[in-house]
Design an enzyme around this catalytic site. Structure first.
Site, PDB file in Angstrom:
ATOM      1  N   THR A 184      14.323  -6.454  -4.250  1.00  0.00           N
ATOM      2  CA  THR A 184      13.990  -6.732  -2.856  1.00  0.00           C
ATOM      3  C   THR A 184      14.465  -8.144  -2.526  1.00  0.00           C
ATOM      4  OG1 THR A 184      11.860  -7.646  -3.450  1.00  0.00           O
ATOM      5  CG2 THR A 184      11.925  -5.304  -2.939  1.00  0.00           C
ATOM      6  N   GLU A 329      11.421  -0.341  -1.631  1.00  0.00           N
ATOM      7  CA  GLU A 329      10.355   0.283  -2.442  1.00  0.00           C
ATOM      8  C   GLU A 329      10.136   1.757  -2.112  1.00  0.00           C
ATOM      9  OE1 GLU A 329      10.255  -2.707  -1.103  1.00  0.00           O
ATOM     10  OE2 GLU A 329       9.061  -4.120  -2.284  1.00  0.00           O
ATOM     11  N   LYS A 438      -1.343 -15.057  14.803  1.00  0.00           N
ATOM     12  CA  LYS A 438      -2.785 -14.919  14.985  1.00  0.00           C
ATOM     13  C   LYS A 438      -3.244 -15.949  15.999  1.00  0.00           C
ATOM     14  CE  LYS A 438      -2.325 -13.241  10.583  1.00  0.00           C
ATOM     15  NZ  LYS A 438      -1.660 -13.762   9.398  1.00  0.00           N
ATOM     16  N   TRP A 443      -4.183 -10.578  17.285  1.00  0.00           N
ATOM     17  CA  TRP A 443      -2.824 -10.513  16.754  1.00  0.00           C
ATOM     18  C   TRP A 443      -1.811 -10.378  17.873  1.00  0.00           C
ATOM     19  CZ3 TRP A 443      -2.314  -6.874  11.937  1.00  0.00           C
ATOM     20  CH2 TRP A 443      -3.110  -7.388  10.898  1.00  0.00           C
TER      21      TRP A 443
HETATM   22  P1  AMP Z   1      14.056  -3.963   2.662  1.00  0.00           P
HETATM   23  O1  AMP Z   1      13.302  -3.616   1.446  1.00  0.00           O
HETATM   24  O2  AMP Z   1      14.911  -5.167   2.516  1.00  0.00           O
HETATM   25  O3  AMP Z   1      14.815  -2.795   3.182  1.00  0.00           O
HETATM   26  O4  AMP Z   1      13.010  -4.353   3.782  1.00  0.00           O
HETATM   27  C1  AMP Z   1      11.986  -3.474   4.160  1.00  0.00           C
HETATM   28  C2  AMP Z   1      11.283  -4.008   5.363  1.00  0.00           C
HETATM   29  O5  AMP Z   1      12.162  -4.016   6.492  1.00  0.00           O
HETATM   30  C3  AMP Z   1      10.135  -3.157   5.827  1.00  0.00           C
HETATM   31  O6  AMP Z   1       8.964  -3.380   5.070  1.00  0.00           O
HETATM   32  C4  AMP Z   1       9.984  -3.587   7.267  1.00  0.00           C
HETATM   33  O7  AMP Z   1       9.300  -4.814   7.373  1.00  0.00           O
HETATM   34  C5  AMP Z   1      11.420  -3.819   7.671  1.00  0.00           C
HETATM   35  N1  AMP Z   1      11.930  -2.634   8.373  1.00  0.00           N
HETATM   36  C6  AMP Z   1      12.657  -1.631   7.880  1.00  0.00           C
HETATM   37  N2  AMP Z   1      12.956  -0.735   8.837  1.00  0.00           N
HETATM   38  C7  AMP Z   1      12.391  -1.199   9.976  1.00  0.00           C
HETATM   39  C8  AMP Z   1      12.334  -0.737  11.329  1.00  0.00           C
HETATM   40  N3  AMP Z   1      12.934   0.381  11.710  1.00  0.00           N
HETATM   41  N4  AMP Z   1      11.642  -1.475  12.213  1.00  0.00           N
HETATM   42  C9  AMP Z   1      11.010  -2.621  11.855  1.00  0.00           C
HETATM   43  N5  AMP Z   1      11.052  -3.114  10.605  1.00  0.00           N
HETATM   44  C10 AMP Z   1      11.725  -2.414   9.681  1.00  0.00           C
END
Ligand code: AMP
Length: 618
Positions: A184, A329, A438, A443
């Site tokens: 990640t 994940e 916050k 929120w």
């Molecule tokens: P990654 O593991 O780098 O793909 O990041 C995952 C994170 O990207 C998620 O936990 C979200 O916070 C964000 N994310 C992924 N898809 C979306 C979406 N369609 N809208 C908003 N946030 C997203």
């Protein structure tokens, strides 16, 4: 009593076997790193991937060893990927957008034995070669003629493939064997490794093939702009061969003009990418008066899709956008905003509001919305809570991580996202838990404000962060990057937001910046923005936007508010890790001259003496 069906392990080599057997002549077209467009087929990729397996065996790779790739989306990368996984080794996709220090950490943490790289990344590997002693060989995805000697000992991929036999049996191991590894992006602390199994990848493939998910077909031509190094190109390099779709691989060129050229010349019908890529494409199409003659559907995820993109594709080019949410994940697809029956009966404008949400869970993904005490929250579309997820392709624990347990007592993983679920089961992300603002115990969704602000005709990108406020705890600050040649005032943006968000959500200030930094996965890098803005102080009249909108006091706290995220733990020996201590280099890019300083209102609260640090440490 056990069932009496065949024991047929779900291993991903069977996907490419299937593609070769039944779609062997279907094309994979790549924009090569060397330049030319290269055409191959599933049958050829299958044969060469087997040679890759033998070449790796010859270099001492054993099942379970990690073999990294540092590469763009190309046919060669697909060969390497199946060649590694088919023989039971683990394909570790490295994200080249990470800093060199992060790559060193990840390569050493994963204990990579071989790195298979594109020519593009030879310089960065040459610069860190002496810091990754566990890497025994570096293979460059090219021929001898393109090796310039800058990486001593590097091997040419084409020579290895040519000299290796294609005679090898793939699979034959337990379906729970590790297949892939992806770290990640590490927004807090060190990057964490997600270790996919053959079974999890296979099941994710079956689920994403569903017509309410990606729904690609044998007749589709698929262009995955989303990189293989970011959560497996959302599984497309599994699902496209699984259905026999033609694949168009964009290589290193992801700008609007290059993507458009491939979309048109190769007759692409389906594509997937993060919003920034589509924004670049739309900008290019509008300025070049280009058309999209074959493209039917695009899937957009990774960050929230702005309404302007959905409307632009639909109204100007007749392309349907599907919004998706997921994370490294979750393999990565978690939800997809395809309509259920009730939504499908609504008119187009009502349906569009559901398209902007992140979507419904397919079979294989369970969602839970809870408060800090893990109490279920109502699915009313307005109550925010922590989003948790479970399923056979969701992470169980991180690779070689200390602390081990990351699931709750029911086996759910906390996504770190804050979301709502509505009566249709449609999920909407309102923020990352650590980005939510916050204010007075309530929120404020930074994402919602920035999405609306990004729809301002003069805005290219917008970002919202929380700034410490002496009375309300935190208040939103809007940063805007204007389109080239545009000029704007703070009031123009506040007026634009007026009526679209609650009055007490109105940003206390608008700052125009030259750059809104994007992280390694193309998302707005809030951590870096906070770092760059650490010396920023709200204007004295914080709480009254000059000439525009008076800030209403936040209502009494009534909804769930989580504990602040803990500070990232710096492991001994990693105190200097770059991603924990980014040096701000662009605070100067903030054009403070455009910031107005209206007179303080009568009830202005003076900042306490310790307010020299306007941002909370995060
Ligand atoms: P990654 O593991 O780098 O793909 O990041 C995952 C994170 O990207 C998620 O936990 C979200 O916070 C964000 N994310 C992924 N898809 C979306 C979406 N369609 N809208 C908003 N946030 C997203």
């Amino acid at each position: 009593m056990q069932g009496l069906m065949q024991d047929w392990p779900l291993t991903v080599d069977k996907i490419l076997d299937h593609a070769k057997a039944w779609h062997g002549g279907r094309e994979i077209v790549s924009r090569s790193v060397e330049g030319p467009i290269v055409r191959t087929t599933y049958a050829e990729i299958h044969e060469r991937a087997k040679r890759v397996s033998n070449a790796l065996l010859g270099l001492g790779i054993l099942p379970g060893d990690r073999v990294a790739t540092l590469a763009w989306n190309t046919g060669r990368h697909i060969e390497a990927w199946y060649g590694i996984m088919g023989m039971g080794a683990v394909c570790h996709t490295l994200n080249p957008r990470l800093f060199a220090e992060q790559l060193v950490y990840i390569i050493n943490h994963a204990d990579d034995r071989i790195i298979i790289t594109d020519l593009t990344f030879v310089p960065v590997l040459a610069s860190i070669r002496d810091q990754i002693p566990g890497v025994k060989h570096i293979i460059v995805l090219s021929d001898e003629a393109h090796l310039d000697g800058s990486l001593p000992g590097a091997l040419a991929y084409e020579t290895l493939v040519e000299n290796a036999s294609a005679d090898i049996s793939w699979g034959g191991f337990d379906e729970n064997t590790a297949a892939g590894l992806c770290y990640t992006s590490g927004t807090t602390g060190n990057p964490k490794g997600v270790l996919y199994s053959h079974r999890s990848n296979f099941l994710h493939t079956l689920v994403t093939m569903g017509s309410d998910v990606l729904g690609i077909k044998a007749t589709d031509t698929v262009l995955p702009v989303v990189p293989m190094f970011h959560a497996n190109a959302w599984g497309l390099t599994f699902s496209a061969p699984a259905v026999g779709a033609k694949l168009v691989m964009p290589g290193p060129k992801l700008d609007g003009a290059s993507v458009h050229e491939l979309l048109e010349t190769e007759g692409v019908t389906f594509s997937a990418a993060v919003p920034t890529v589509w924004q670049m494409l739309l900008t290019h199409l509008r300025t070049s008066k280009g058309t999209l003659s074959t493209l039917k559907r695009v899937v957009i995820g990774g960050s929230a899709v702005p309404e302007a993109i959905v409307r632009g594709f639909r109204d100007e080019y007749g392309v349907d956008v599907t919004h998706a949410w997921g994370m490294t994940e979750t393999s990565p697809l978690g939800t997809q905003a395809t309509p259920n029956y009730a939504i499908s009966q609504m008119d187009a404008e009502q349906q569009l509001q559901f398209k902007l949400k992140q979507g419904r869970a397919p079979l294989g993904i369970e969602l839970k919305l809870v408060d800090d005490d893990d109490k279920p929250l109502p699915h009313d579309g307005t109550t925010f809570g922590r989003l948790k997820v479970a399923g056979p392709f969701v992470v169980g624990e991180y690779f070689r991580a200390e602390g081990g347990k990351i699931l709750d007592q029911d086996g759910f993983f906390d996504t770190g996202d804050v979301a709502t679920l509505d009566e249709h089961g449609v999920m909407q992300i309102t923020d990352r838990a650590k980005d939510v603002i916050k204010s007075g115990g309530e929120w404020i969704s930074s994402i919602e404000i920035e999405n609306i602000a990004a729809g301002h005709p003069k805005a290219e990108l917008a970002a919202v962060i929380g700034v410490v406020h002496p009375k309300w705890d935190e208040r939103p600050l809007l940063l805007v990057k204007l389109k080239t040649g545009e000029a704007a005032t703070k009031d123009e943006f506040l007026q634009f937001l007026d009526g679209k968000i609650a009055k007490w959500w109105m940003p206390d200030d608008v700052v125009f910046v030259d750059e809104i930094p994007l992280g390694a996965t193309g998302k707005i890098d809030k951590k870096l923005i906070r770092e760059r803005m650490k010396d920023y102080v709200l204007p004295p009249a914080a709480g009254v936007a000059s000439g525009a909108v008076a800030l209403a006091a936040p209502p009494e706290p009534k909804i769930y508010a989580p504990e602040p995220e803990p500070e990232p733990v710096v492991e001994p020996g990693h105190e200097d890790d770059a991603w924990l201590h980014w040096t701000p280099d662009a605070a100067q890019s903030v054009d403070r001259s455009r910031r107005e300083a209206p007179a303080a209102p009568a009830d202005h609260v003076e900042a306490p003496a310790d307010a020299q640090l306007p941002f909370r440490g995060r």
